[in-house]
Design an enzyme around this catalytic site. Structure first.
Site, PDB file in Angstrom:
ATOM      1  N   LYS A 114       0.862  -1.185   0.125  1.00  0.00           N
ATOM      2  CA  LYS A 114      -0.042   0.183  -0.102  1.00  0.00           C
ATOM      3  C   LYS A 114       0.801   1.194  -0.019  1.00  0.00           C
ATOM      4  O   LYS A 114       0.544   2.407  -0.751  1.00  0.00           O
ATOM      5  CB  LYS A 114      -1.145   0.020   1.132  1.00  0.00           C
ATOM      6  CG  LYS A 114      -2.293  -0.898   0.977  1.00  0.00           C
ATOM      7  CD  LYS A 114      -3.153  -0.832   1.852  1.00  0.00           C
ATOM      8  CE  LYS A 114      -4.145  -1.844   1.638  1.00  0.00           C
ATOM      9  NZ  LYS A 114      -5.144  -2.105   2.796  1.00  0.00           N
ATOM     10  N   LYS A 199      -4.584 -10.107  -5.696  1.00  0.00           N
ATOM     11  CA  LYS A 199      -5.895 -10.356  -4.821  1.00  0.00           C
ATOM     12  C   LYS A 199      -6.989  -9.507  -5.259  1.00  0.00           C
ATOM     13  O   LYS A 199      -6.705  -8.311  -5.780  1.00  0.00           O
ATOM     14  CB  LYS A 199      -5.583  -9.943  -3.313  1.00  0.00           C
ATOM     15  CG  LYS A 199      -6.694 -10.176  -2.486  1.00  0.00           C
ATOM     16  CD  LYS A 199      -6.341  -9.418  -1.056  1.00  0.00           C
ATOM     17  CE  LYS A 199      -6.290  -8.070  -1.194  1.00  0.00           C
ATOM     18  NZ  LYS A 199      -6.354  -7.513  -0.100  1.00  0.00           N
ATOM     19  N   LYS A 202     -10.888  -4.468  -2.878  1.00  0.00           N
ATOM     20  CA  LYS A 202     -11.854  -3.493  -3.074  1.00  0.00           C
ATOM     21  C   LYS A 202     -11.311  -1.969  -3.178  1.00  0.00           C
ATOM     22  O   LYS A 202     -11.991  -1.315  -4.038  1.00  0.00           O
ATOM     23  CB  LYS A 202     -12.702  -3.348  -1.722  1.00  0.00           C
ATOM     24  CG  LYS A 202     -12.403  -2.982  -0.370  1.00  0.00           C
ATOM     25  CD  LYS A 202     -13.360  -2.959   0.801  1.00  0.00           C
ATOM     26  CE  LYS A 202     -13.124  -3.579   1.737  1.00  0.00           C
ATOM     27  NZ  LYS A 202     -12.062  -3.535   2.620  1.00  0.00           N
TER      28      LYS A 202
HETATM   29  P1  TYM Z   1     -10.530  -5.937   4.585  1.00  0.00           P
HETATM   30  O1  TYM Z   1     -11.463  -4.974   4.597  1.00  0.00           O
HETATM   31  O2  TYM Z   1      -9.463  -5.609   3.491  1.00  0.00           O
HETATM   32  O3  TYM Z   1     -11.287  -7.489   4.368  1.00  0.00           O
HETATM   33  C1  TYM Z   1     -12.425  -8.019   5.078  1.00  0.00           C
HETATM   34  C2  TYM Z   1     -12.006  -9.281   5.039  1.00  0.00           C
HETATM   35  O4  TYM Z   1     -12.077  -9.993   3.769  1.00  0.00           O
HETATM   36  C3  TYM Z   1     -10.763 -10.676   3.585  1.00  0.00           C
HETATM   37  N1  TYM Z   1     -10.552 -10.598   2.145  1.00  0.00           N
HETATM   38  C4  TYM Z   1     -10.482 -11.573   1.118  1.00  0.00           C
HETATM   39  N2  TYM Z   1     -10.645 -12.988   1.315  1.00  0.00           N
HETATM   40  C5  TYM Z   1     -10.345 -13.713   0.414  1.00  0.00           C
HETATM   41  N3  TYM Z   1     -10.001 -13.186  -0.980  1.00  0.00           N
HETATM   42  C6  TYM Z   1     -10.004 -11.975  -1.200  1.00  0.00           C
HETATM   43  N4  TYM Z   1      -9.711 -11.256  -2.151  1.00  0.00           N
HETATM   44  C7  TYM Z   1     -10.075 -11.012   0.083  1.00  0.00           C
HETATM   45  N5  TYM Z   1     -10.131  -9.719   0.106  1.00  0.00           N
HETATM   46  C8  TYM Z   1     -10.473  -9.284   1.331  1.00  0.00           C
HETATM   47  C9  TYM Z   1      -9.856 -10.008   4.464  1.00  0.00           C
HETATM   48  O5  TYM Z   1      -8.854 -11.303   4.692  1.00  0.00           O
HETATM   49  C10 TYM Z   1     -10.439  -9.816   5.604  1.00  0.00           C
HETATM   50  O6  TYM Z   1     -10.803 -10.957   6.583  1.00  0.00           O
HETATM   51  N6  TYM Z   1      -7.292  -5.279   8.173  1.00  0.00           N
HETATM   52  C11 TYM Z   1      -8.410  -5.694   7.824  1.00  0.00           C
HETATM   53  C12 TYM Z   1      -9.630  -5.330   8.563  1.00  0.00           C
HETATM   54  C13 TYM Z   1      -9.570  -5.264   9.939  1.00  0.00           C
HETATM   55  C14 TYM Z   1      -9.545  -6.769  10.778  1.00  0.00           C
HETATM   56  C15 TYM Z   1      -9.178  -6.187  12.276  1.00  0.00           C
HETATM   57  C16 TYM Z   1      -9.870  -7.718  10.562  1.00  0.00           C
HETATM   58  C17 TYM Z   1      -9.127  -4.334  10.839  1.00  0.00           C
HETATM   59  N7  TYM Z   1      -9.023  -4.840  12.289  1.00  0.00           N
HETATM   60  C18 TYM Z   1      -9.383  -7.028  13.654  1.00  0.00           C
HETATM   61  C19 TYM Z   1      -9.832  -8.836  11.660  1.00  0.00           C
HETATM   62  C20 TYM Z   1      -9.691  -8.591  13.151  1.00  0.00           C
HETATM   63  C21 TYM Z   1      -8.603  -5.669   6.541  1.00  0.00           C
HETATM   64  O7  TYM Z   1      -8.428  -4.677   5.943  1.00  0.00           O
HETATM   65  O8  TYM Z   1      -9.586  -6.237   6.005  1.00  0.00           O
END
Ligand code: TYM
Length: 334
Positions: A114, A199, A202
């Site tokens: 990022k 990947k 979003k």
């Molecule tokens: P985020 O918002 O990017 O994604 C949310 C969840 O979706 C999963 N994910 C995916 N799984 C499979 N294939 C993909 N292409 C894909 N893109 C996203 C992510 O692994 C995630 O589980 N840092 C985290 C948010 C967060 C968080 C936390 C998660 C903040 N605090 C505490 C767990 C516990 C994030 O950016 O997720």
């Protein structure tokens, strides 16, 4: 018997994708909320770590909460809330920044990727992008989570959370539960349909290979039919040499059940595979979209769920974070 505590979250930096759904959200709704004591969070503070438009973050936060409910999260079974409504997250994040090292933060793959993207743009790299994993660790540790259901890309952050929790406990006394990441058996890393080495994310600028949860059925069909497939014509499952096909087979397996390697044998051509995948995705998204439309007509209901959720989440996390303050040597307020 106390039930396993679970915490997970989504970041409102863009519209939620099929990757978010298959990699995380669906498991929260279908499995985790039924068998555990689970908290799910729209982690809006994390959305401020990159250049952002305030109105958009606000809109996406409500949309993410609505989509989580539409995906089947039930406020009777789990706690759903918005991160910025519960101060314990930022209170604890600072203590964890005082536990972690600069080198640990810089090693995070997501930071490297990022930061490179942000550097390529006009704006500088925000300091909060570097310290992001401390806030994420605080999200998890404040609630005493034992399990963190996430997609593959978040596992490194959960590993760091484990390191920080252990270090804190060893140095200052046992305050934190050491959590572990759990992942779905298939589709833990859904890849971009136009670039299956990346990947499905979003916040990526090129959206042609990203299926959003709110995409119209025809848009989903078009995106899947235009998915990049590999050279050759036989449908086989091999992530290394045939990443495009493997991705489609994994998405299909996640949508319809079965194993990607078994499903491969059912298709004589790439064309029939793509058509089947497109229809499977449309069918998986249909009930989510219908429920989203109903819930969007009643924003008062969503706000009420988030208010109750924040109250519950606050109460639970306060004790843990207060204990961490005391353990680290901060004088309690009289
Ligand atoms: P985020 O918002 O990017 O994604 C949310 C969840 O979706 C999963 N994910 C995916 N799984 C499979 N294939 C993909 N292409 C894909 N893109 C996203 C992510 O692994 C995630 O589980 N840092 C985290 C948010 C967060 C968080 C936390 C998660 C903040 N605090 C505490 C767990 C516990 C994030 O950016 O997720």
């Amino acid at each position: 018997m106390t039930r396993t505590r679970v915490f997970s979250g989504v970041k409102p930096t863009g519209h939620l994708t099929l990757g978010n759904y298959l990699g995380a959200i669906r498991g929260w709704a279908e499995v985790d909320q039924h068998r555990t004591d689970a908290l799910f969070c729209v982690v809006d503070l994390h959305a401020l770590t990159v250049d952002h438009d305030p109105a958009r973050v606000r809109r996406l936060s409500r949309q993410a909460a609505t989509l989580l409910l539409a995906s089947g999260l039930d406020p009777e079974l789990c706690t759903l809330f918005v991160q910025s409504h519960v101060d314990e997250h930022t209170r604890l994040a600072y203590l964890l920044e005082c536990t972690a090292t600069d080198g640990e933060m810089r090693r995070m793959i997501q930071y490297k990727e990022k930061a490179a993207r942000e550097r390529a743009g006009q704006s500088g790299v925000r300091l909060s992008l570097l310290t992001y994993p401390a806030l994420m660790a605080a999200d998890i540790l404040a609630h005493g989570a034992e399990e963190v259901p996430v997609g593959d890309d978040q596992v490194q952050h959960v590993e760091l959370t484990r390191v920080l929790a252990r270090r804190f406990n060893d140095r200052y006394g046992r305050v934190f539960t050491v959590p572990r990441a759990t992942r779905p058996t298939v589709a833990a890393r859904v890849m971009d349909l136009r670039d299956p080495t990346t990947k499905m994310g979003k916040s990526h600028a090129d959206t042609a290979g990203i299926v959003y949860l709110l995409d119209e059925p025809d848009t989903v069909r078009r995106k899947v039919m235009r998915a990049v497939t590999d050279s050759g014509s036989e449908v086989v499952y091999d992530r290394e040499t045939r990443p495009g096909l493997a991705n489609l087979l994994e998405v299909l397996a996640a949508c319809t059940g079965g194993r990607p390697e078994d499903l491969a044998g059912e298709f004589a051509s790439y064309g029939t595979l793509k058509k089947t995948v497109a229809e499977a995705v449309v069918e998986v998204l249909r009930p989510v979209q219908e429920r989203h439309a109903e819930l969007s007509a009643d924003p008062g209901y969503v706000d009420g769920v988030l208010k109750d959720g924040a109250e519950r989440a606050r109460g639970r996390s306060r004790t843990v974070v207060d204990a961490a303050y005391r353990a680290m040597g901060l004088l309690p307020a009289a």
